[in-house]
Design an enzyme around this catalytic site. Structure first.
Site, PDB file in Angstrom:
ATOM      1  N   GLY A   1      50.595 -15.692 115.792  1.00 34.33           N
ATOM      2  CA  GLY A   1      51.549 -15.954 116.769  1.00 34.33           C
ATOM      3  C   GLY A   1      51.127 -16.776 118.145  1.00 34.33           C
ATOM      4  N   GLY A   2      51.847 -16.771 119.124  1.00 33.96           N
ATOM      5  CA  GLY A   2      51.510 -17.474 120.298  1.00 33.96           C
ATOM      6  C   GLY A   2      50.600 -16.978 121.133  1.00 33.96           C
TER       7      GLY A   2
ATOM      8  N   ASP B   1      51.870  -7.229  94.964  1.00 39.27           N
ATOM      9  CA  ASP B   1      52.547  -6.237  94.254  1.00 39.27           C
ATOM     10  C   ASP B   1      53.265  -5.349  95.166  1.00 39.27           C
ATOM     11  OD1 ASP B   1      51.700  -6.706  91.761  1.00 39.27           O
ATOM     12  OD2 ASP B   1      49.761  -5.635  91.905  1.00 39.27           O
TER      13      ASP B   1
ATOM     14  N   GLN C   1      51.544  -1.823  89.118  1.00 35.17           N
ATOM     15  CA  GLN C   1      51.849  -1.539  90.754  1.00 35.17           C
ATOM     16  C   GLN C   1      52.968  -2.033  91.372  1.00 35.17           C
ATOM     17  OE1 GLN C   1      49.452  -2.484  94.952  1.00 35.17           O
ATOM     18  NE2 GLN C   1      48.254  -2.878  93.204  1.00 35.17           N
TER      19      GLN C   1
ATOM     20  N   GLU D   1      48.641  -9.476  90.997  1.00 34.52           N
ATOM     21  CA  GLU D   1      48.703  -9.448  92.562  1.00 34.52           C
ATOM     22  C   GLU D   1      47.972 -10.837  93.163  1.00 34.52           C
ATOM     23  OE1 GLU D   1      49.443  -7.155  95.202  1.00 34.52           O
ATOM     24  OE2 GLU D   1      48.573  -9.032  96.320  1.00 34.52           O
TER      25      GLU D   1
HETATM   26  N1  CAO Z   1      58.121   1.867  74.015  1.00 36.46           N
HETATM   27  C1  CAO Z   1      57.841   0.766  73.271  1.00 36.46           C
HETATM   28  N2  CAO Z   1      57.369  -0.439  73.924  1.00 36.46           N
HETATM   29  C2  CAO Z   1      57.304  -0.477  75.079  1.00 36.46           C
HETATM   30  C3  CAO Z   1      57.599   0.442  76.029  1.00 36.46           C
HETATM   31  C4  CAO Z   1      57.957   1.675  75.409  1.00 36.46           C
HETATM   32  N3  CAO Z   1      58.475   2.948  75.987  1.00 36.46           N
HETATM   33  N4  CAO Z   1      57.446   0.042  77.151  1.00 36.46           N
HETATM   34  C5  CAO Z   1      57.192  -1.149  77.121  1.00 36.46           C
HETATM   35  N5  CAO Z   1      56.991  -1.671  75.898  1.00 36.46           N
HETATM   36  C6  CAO Z   1      56.555  -2.880  75.564  1.00 36.46           C
HETATM   37  C7  CAO Z   1      57.328  -4.118  75.946  1.00 36.46           C
HETATM   38  O1  CAO Z   1      58.528  -4.042  75.300  1.00 36.46           O
HETATM   39  C8  CAO Z   1      56.364  -5.267  75.723  1.00 36.46           C
HETATM   40  O2  CAO Z   1      56.690  -5.651  74.284  1.00 36.46           O
HETATM   41  P1  CAO Z   1      56.872  -6.917  73.697  1.00 36.46           P
HETATM   42  O3  CAO Z   1      55.711  -7.897  74.214  1.00 36.46           O
HETATM   43  O4  CAO Z   1      56.688  -7.070  72.123  1.00 36.46           O
HETATM   44  O5  CAO Z   1      58.091  -7.647  74.497  1.00 36.46           O
HETATM   45  C9  CAO Z   1      55.084  -4.607  75.749  1.00 36.46           C
HETATM   46  O6  CAO Z   1      55.316  -3.194  75.869  1.00 36.46           O
HETATM   47  C10 CAO Z   1      54.298  -4.978  76.930  1.00 36.46           C
HETATM   48  O7  CAO Z   1      54.819  -5.284  78.170  1.00 36.46           O
HETATM   49  P2  CAO Z   1      54.382  -6.525  79.276  1.00 36.46           P
HETATM   50  O8  CAO Z   1      54.413  -7.672  78.365  1.00 36.46           O
HETATM   51  O9  CAO Z   1      55.071  -6.159  80.395  1.00 36.46           O
HETATM   52  O10 CAO Z   1      53.081  -5.743  79.488  1.00 36.46           O
HETATM   53  P3  CAO Z   1      51.570  -6.618  79.713  1.00 36.46           P
HETATM   54  O11 CAO Z   1      50.583  -5.531  79.915  1.00 36.46           O
HETATM   55  O12 CAO Z   1      51.328  -7.732  78.513  1.00 36.46           O
HETATM   56  O13 CAO Z   1      51.850  -7.400  81.000  1.00 36.46           O
HETATM   57  C11 CAO Z   1      52.126  -7.770  83.251  1.00 36.46           C
HETATM   58  C12 CAO Z   1      51.553  -6.811  82.372  1.00 36.46           C
HETATM   59  C13 CAO Z   1      52.329  -6.757  84.677  1.00 36.46           C
HETATM   60  C14 CAO Z   1      51.317  -8.894  83.537  1.00 36.46           C
HETATM   61  C15 CAO Z   1      53.640  -7.982  82.897  1.00 36.46           C
HETATM   62  O14 CAO Z   1      54.392  -6.938  82.696  1.00 36.46           O
HETATM   63  C16 CAO Z   1      54.325  -8.976  84.138  1.00 36.46           C
HETATM   64  O15 CAO Z   1      53.949 -10.112  84.268  1.00 36.46           O
HETATM   65  N6  CAO Z   1      55.190  -8.290  84.791  1.00 36.46           N
HETATM   66  C17 CAO Z   1      56.083  -8.972  85.796  1.00 36.46           C
HETATM   67  C18 CAO Z   1      55.266  -9.092  87.175  1.00 36.46           C
HETATM   68  C19 CAO Z   1      54.777  -7.932  87.525  1.00 36.46           C
HETATM   69  O16 CAO Z   1      55.327  -6.971  87.809  1.00 36.46           O
HETATM   70  N7  CAO Z   1      53.227  -8.152  88.081  1.00 36.46           N
HETATM   71  C20 CAO Z   1      52.662  -7.003  88.476  1.00 36.46           C
HETATM   72  C21 CAO Z   1      51.987  -6.112  87.690  1.00 36.46           C
HETATM   73  S1  CAO Z   1      51.281  -4.953  89.054  1.00 36.46           S
HETATM   74  O17 CAO Z   1      49.784  -5.707  89.350  1.00 36.46           O
END
Ligand code: CAO
Length: 415
Positions: free
Chosen positions: A247-248, A168, A17, A139
Site C-alpha cells: 500500500g501507500g 485453494d 482442499q 494450489e
Molecule cells: N464414485 C465414483 N467415481 C468417482 C467418485 C465417486 N463417488 N468421486 C469421484 N469419482 C471419479 C471422477 O468421476 C473422476 O473420474 P474420471 O477421471 O473417470 O472422470 C475421478 O474420480 C477422479 O476425479 P479427478 O480427476 O477430479 O481427481 P484427480 O485426483 O485426478 O485430480 C485435481 C485432482 C484436484 C487435480 C482435480 O480434481 C482438479 O483439477 N480439480 C479442479 C481444481 C481444484 O479444485 N484444484 C484444487 C484441488 S485442492 O488442492
C-alpha cells in the site's frame, strides 16, 4: 439459537482442499453438508500426510468439520440413482473435480436441471473458459498463474509461493460467496444457476494491487515505494517487492532481539505518515521529524533503506513482543512475526474460537482453525469431521430407502 443457513442442504461433491474449505464454511453457517465420497476410498486427503496410523489425516479433519459423509459409487448405475435422489433433495451441489469429470459421470448441467431446476451447481476449476480450461490445477499452480509467484520473493531470487493457501482456500472462500449470493437470487427467481470460481481468477483477485502496479509501472517506469527504487532497475513487469508493503505506507520486516538463533525474531514495521514524529522519538532520531530530507513521505521514499536500517538498530534491542508493546503505545502500526507454535499457543485466539481443540474418535484431540467469520446471530460450533461413510445409512433413510434396500445397494457395491 438458529443458524444463518439452517434448512440449506448441500450435496458436497468436493475433495482435496479448495472445495472442502468452501463447504466447511457453509456447514459452519448451519447448512446440512452431505459429503459424497467414493465408496471404499473416500476423499484422497483422508490418507495423505498421515501423522497417526489408520486415522484420518489432519489434512482431511481440518477441512471437513460439521459435515456428514456418505459413500456412493457414482459410476455404478444403482449408485447413480442414489445420487439422483440426493440431487432432488439438495439446494446446492458443490464440486471441484477435474474439468469434464461430472459430465463423464453423466451429471451434466442439463441433467441436473432436469432433476432439480432449483439446484445451484457450484464449481472450482483451475482456469475459467479459455486455452487452459481442461487443465488440472493444484494450489501452487494457481499461485503461479494468478500472478502471486511472479510478484513474491526478492528481486535477486526466483519467484516464490506463499504458505497462505490463496489458490485453494482462497478460491473456496470466493465460491462460498458465490453460493450464498446465488441462494439469495434464487429467493427471487426460483431458479438455480451455475457458480464458477476459477483458481487463477481467485488468486488474481487477491493480487489486484499488483495489476494496479503493472499499470503504474507502464505509465511512469518507476514505483517509488518498491525496494528497487532509487538504485535498482525496473523492467517491463511488476518486480518482486521483498517485504515492502503493498500500500501507500512503506513497511519492512526488521530484526529483533534474538534473531541470531530464533528464525521468527522479527517484526513488521510500518512508517505510517501520521505517526512519523512518534517513530522518530521512539528510535531516538528526533531531528528527522523536522529535517526536510525526512519529514515528508515523499522525501523519505528514496531513503527507505537507510530509515529502516535505523529503525532496525532500535528493534534489535527489543524482543518482538517488547517492540510491539512500545510501538502500540504510540499507535505505530507493526506486527510481530508469529510462528505457528506461538499461534497454536495463543490464548486469545482460543477464546474467540479461531483456534479450536477438537476430539476425534480415532486420532484423539487435535487443534484446528475455527470459523474465521463471526456472525453474532449464528455462532459456530466446530464438530469433528465424519468418518468415511459414517452417515450413509442415516442419509439413505432420509432419502426414503428402507433397510432392505440399503443392504441390497451395499451388496451391489453402489454404496
Ligand atoms: N464414485 C465414483 N467415481 C468417482 C467418485 C465417486 N463417488 N468421486 C469421484 N469419482 C471419479 C471422477 O468421476 C473422476 O473420474 P474420471 O477421471 O473417470 O472422470 C475421478 O474420480 C477422479 O476425479 P479427478 O480427476 O477430479 O481427481 P484427480 O485426483 O485426478 O485430480 C485435481 C485432482 C484436484 C487435480 C482435480 O480434481 C482438479 O483439477 N480439480 C479442479 C481444481 C481444484 O479444485 N484444484 C484444487 C484441488 S485442492 O488442492
Amino acid at each position: 439459537m438458529g443458524k444463518a443457513l439452517d434448512g440449506v442442504r448441500i450435496l458436497d461433491f468436493t475433495h482435496v482442499q479448495s472445495g472442502p474449505t468452501c463447504t466447511q464454511l457453509l456447514a459452519w453457517f448451519g447448512a446440512d453438508v452431505i459429503k459424497v465420497e467414493r465408496a471404499g476410498a473416500g476423499d484422497i486427503t483422508r490418507e495423505q500426510l498421515r501423522d497417526v496410523p489408520d486415522a484420518d489425516s489432519l489434512y482431511f479433519t481440518m477441512l471437513n468439520h460439521n459435515k456428514r459423509s456418505v459413500t456412493i459409487d457414482t459410476k455404478n448405475p444403482e449408485g447413480k440413482l442414489v445420487l439422483e435422489a440426493l440431487i432432488q433433495k439438495c439446494d446446492v451441489m458443490v464440486e471441484n473435480f477435474a474439468p469434464g469429470a461430472l459430465d463423464r459421470m453423466g451429471f451434466t448441467w442439463e441433467r441436473i436441471q432436469e432433476l432439480n431446476p432449483k439446484m445451484i451447481v457450484a464449481s472450482v476449476k483451475g482456469f475459467g473458459p479459455g486455452p487452459y480450461e481442461d487443465c488440472k490445477v493444484y494450489e501452487n499452480v494457481a499461485q503461479c498463474v494468478g500472478g502471486a509467484a511472479s510478484t513474491t520473493g526478492f528481486d535477486d531470487g526466483p519467484p516464490v509461493v506463499t504458505g497462505a493457501q490463496i489458490g485453494d482456500s482462497g478460491t473456496g472462500l470466493h465460491l462460498a460467496l458465490g453460493i450464498v449470493t446465488a441462494l439469495y437470487q434464487r429467493t427471487m427467481t426460483g431458479r438455480g444457476q451455475k457458480v464458477l470460481a476459477a483458481m487463477q481468477d481467485g488468486v488474481l483477485n487477491l493480487c489486484r494491487v499488483k495489476l494496479r502496479d503493472q499499470q503504474r509501472l507502464e505509465r511512469t517506469g518507476v514505483m517509488k515505494e518498491y525496494p528497487q527504487y532509487p538504485n535498482g532497475t525496473f523492467g517491463e513487469a511488476v518486480p518482486r517487492a521483498g517485504n515492502a508493503s503493498g500500500g501507500g505506507q512503506p513497511g519492512w520486516i526488521l530484526k529483533c532481539k534474538g534473531w541470531e538463533h530464533d528464525p521468527n525474531a522479527y517484526i513488521y514495521f510500518i512508517t505510517q505518515a501520521p505517526v512519523w514524529a512518534k517513530i522518530c522519538n521512539v528510535i531516538g532520531k528526533e531531528e528527522w521529524a523536522t529535517d526536510p530530507e525526512y519529514a515528508t513521505p515523499n522525501a523519505r521514499l528514496p531513503r527507505l533503506k537507510e530509515i529502516f536500517a535505523e529503525v532496525e538498530r532500535w528493534t534489535m534491542t527489543k524482543t518482538k513482543f517488547e517492540a510491539m508493546e512500545i510501538l502500540n503505545e504510540h499507535d505505530i502500526p507493526c506486527g510481530p512475526i508469529l510462528s505457528m507454535k506461538e499461534i497454536a499457543d495463543d490464548e486469545s485466539l482460543r477464546k474467540t474460537g479461531t483456534i479450536v481443540e477438537v476430539d476425534h474418535p480415532v486420532r484423539g484431540k487435535y487443534l484446528t482453525v475455527g470459523n474465521p467469520i463471526k456472525l453474532s446471530d449464528s455462532p459456530t460450533e466446530v464438530i469433528r469431521s465424519p468418518l468415511l461413510g459414517e452417515h450413509t445409512e442415516e442419509v439413505m433413510a432420509e432419502l426414503g430407502y428402507s433397510p432392505e434396500q440399503i443392504e441390497a445397494l451395499r451388496t451391489a457395491g453402489a454404496i
